[in-house]
Design a protein around this motif. Structure first.
Motif, PDB file in Angstrom:
ATOM      1  N   ALA A 176      45.240  12.520   1.537  1.00 14.29           N
ATOM      2  CA  ALA A 176      45.500  13.961   1.660  1.00 14.29           C
ATOM      3  C   ALA A 176      46.866  14.312   1.087  1.00 14.29           C
TER       4      ALA A 176
ATOM      5  N   ASP B 265      46.467  12.980  -5.093  1.00 12.71           N
ATOM      6  CA  ASP B 265      45.968  13.851  -4.024  1.00 12.71           C
ATOM      7  C   ASP B 265      44.450  13.795  -4.017  1.00 12.71           C
TER       8      ASP B 265
ATOM      9  N   LEU C 137      41.952  14.348  -1.749  1.00 14.33           N
ATOM     10  CA  LEU C 137      41.211  15.481  -1.208  1.00 14.33           C
ATOM     11  C   LEU C 137      41.459  16.750  -2.015  1.00 14.33           C
TER      12      LEU C 137
ATOM     13  N   HIS D 224      45.264  20.708   4.879  1.00 12.35           N
ATOM     14  CA  HIS D 224      45.545  20.493   3.452  1.00 12.35           C
ATOM     15  C   HIS D 224      44.924  21.630   2.639  1.00 12.35           C
TER      16      HIS D 224
ATOM     17  N   ARG E  61      49.106  15.047   9.040  1.00 13.09           N
ATOM     18  CA  ARG E  61      48.955  13.985   8.050  1.00 13.09           C
ATOM     19  C   ARG E  61      49.874  12.832   8.441  1.00 13.09           C
TER      20      ARG E  61
ATOM     21  N   PRO F  47      44.633  12.060   6.483  1.00  9.32           N
ATOM     22  CA  PRO F  47      44.405  13.100   7.491  1.00  9.32           C
ATOM     23  C   PRO F  47      44.321  12.522   8.891  1.00  9.32           C
TER      24      PRO F  47
END
Length: 397
Positions: free
Chosen positions: A17, A32, A34, A58, A75, A348
């Motif tokens: 995330a 990144d 996600l 996010h 996170r 996450p």
């Protein structure tokens, strides 16, 4: 008394995330998983994750934040050195890995190791390079079938993988060869995190398919984890997916093997419906990483998340008021990033129970180990000596 009688920890394998605080040290600045998946697809329908607060946790193009998220969310950064499956999972349950596992991505395995493996197994080794599983089968599967040679390969992970055709190589023989490889790779100079048996079926290029009879031979954790603490104090620890392999069976009381991530969720749902256990159900869903992350397929990854979300909806219906659900990951694997390696990312943390009054954002964590510490405190079990992590149980109201 336990605050929650049953805790479900689901690891969505590789669902990072955003870049970790030290991502640049690993060559992963800007990764990144996600977020880039969301940017890569036109449709991204994950209503159950959205209700829990994934869009609050996010920023996502198609999944806006909700006003009243059901879960507590944040996170977590990794403190261990490395970005592989074992390092991430071990840290989740309290172990900080100081020395990363060895990889052989650049040049394959040393000549001395291969010669010893050939001598001990009786099979000539072909391959010996870094490759994807589908690529290596298309390249060498027909030769293995015709000659009885043995395909050995690695990846960006600390793994030695051996392929064997279930009809011509024989599954028992494949496992025997992997056990020999595991023994050899316990030497410090050759030590890999896992030896993996990769059985497959098919007779010619384009038709080869890997089967669910995969088996991982992992190094045992270097210390006791939250799993050991739970088991030693009489609590249940149910493994779904490859959790049992990752921890080499340590601290596990029941094992359920999964054929896919969807199957793993179905097993989790059935466990929630039928199992009167008191303790932890620890789940790994590997397809996100193996099928989509390493193959750099953001659309396939997005569809896998949607399938997960659908099953998550069924699981949420079957949770009891004294159940706790934690959804997390073990590392990133940004399918839009260069190469095919894992990416050093935050993961996450979503924690939900029907007993909660509603969720909110929590402070960002400096270690994945808050999860194991939270589970241990819930059951009134002290974490083993040498572990890390501070419980977040007091936040979850």
């Amino acid at each position: 008394m336990s605050k929650y009688q049953r805790v479900f920890v689901i690891v969505v394998d590789s669902l990072g995330a955003g870049a970790a605080k030290d991502a640049a040290d690993y060559g992963d600045a800007g990764a990144d998983t996600l977020g880039h998946i969301s940017q890569s697809v036109e449709h991204f329908y994950i209503p159950h994750l959205q209700k829990l607060g994934i869009g609050n946790l996010h920023p996502l193009c198609q999944v806006p934040p909700v006003e009243h998220p059901l879960a507590y969310y944040t996170r977590l950064n990794e403190t261990s050195r490395g970005k592989d499956t074992m390092t991430g999972h071990w840290e989740i349950m309290g172990l900080k890995t100081e020395k990363p596992f060895i990889t052989f991505t650049e040049n394959g395995f040393p000549k001395e190791l291969i010669e010893e493996l050939e001598k001990r197994t009786g099979h000539k080794v072909i391959g010996n390079k870094s490759a994807s599983g589908t690529q290596i089968l298309d390249e060498l599967g027909e030769e293995e079938i015709a000659t009885g040679h043995m395909i050995v390969y690695t990846s960006a992970d600390s793994v030695l993988q051996i392929c064997g055709n279930e009809e011509t190589f024989d599954l028992k023989e494949l496992y025997r060869c992997c056990e020999i490889a595991r023994e050899l790779t316990m030497r410090d100079e050759w030590k890999v995190g896992r030896v993996i048996a990769r059985p497959y079926i098919g007779r010619k290029k384009g038709e080869f398919k890997r089967t669910s009879n995969r088996h991982d031979y992992a190094v045992k954790p270097f210390g006791k984890t939250a799993l050991d603490a739970l088991k030693e104090n009489g609590f249940d620890v149910i493994s779904i997916g490859k959790i049992n392999d990752i921890f080499a069976g340590e601290g596990i009381t029941k094992v359920l093997k999964s054929k896919s991530s969807v199957h793993g969720m179905e097993q989790t749902i059935e466990t929630a419906q039928t199992e009167e256990f008191h303790g932890l159900c620890f789940v790994n869903l590997v397809d996100f990483d193996a099928l989509w992350g390493h193959r750099r397929d953001p659309k396939g990854y997005a569809q896998e998340i949607e399938r997960f979300d659908e099953k998550l909806g069924e699981l949420l219906k079957n949770l009891r008021k004294d159940d706790l659900l934690i959804i997390t990951a073990d590392h990133g694997n940004d399918p839009t990033y260069t190469g095919t390696d894992h990416t050093r990312e935050k993961v996450p943390f979503l924690a939900y129970s029907k007993a909660m009054e509603g969720g909110r954002e929590l402070p960002e964590g400096d270690t994945f180990a808050v999860i194991g510490a939270t589970v241990a405190e819930n059951f009134g079990v002290p974490m083993p000596q040498g572990t890390i992590g501070t419980s977040m149980l007091s936040y979850l109201k």
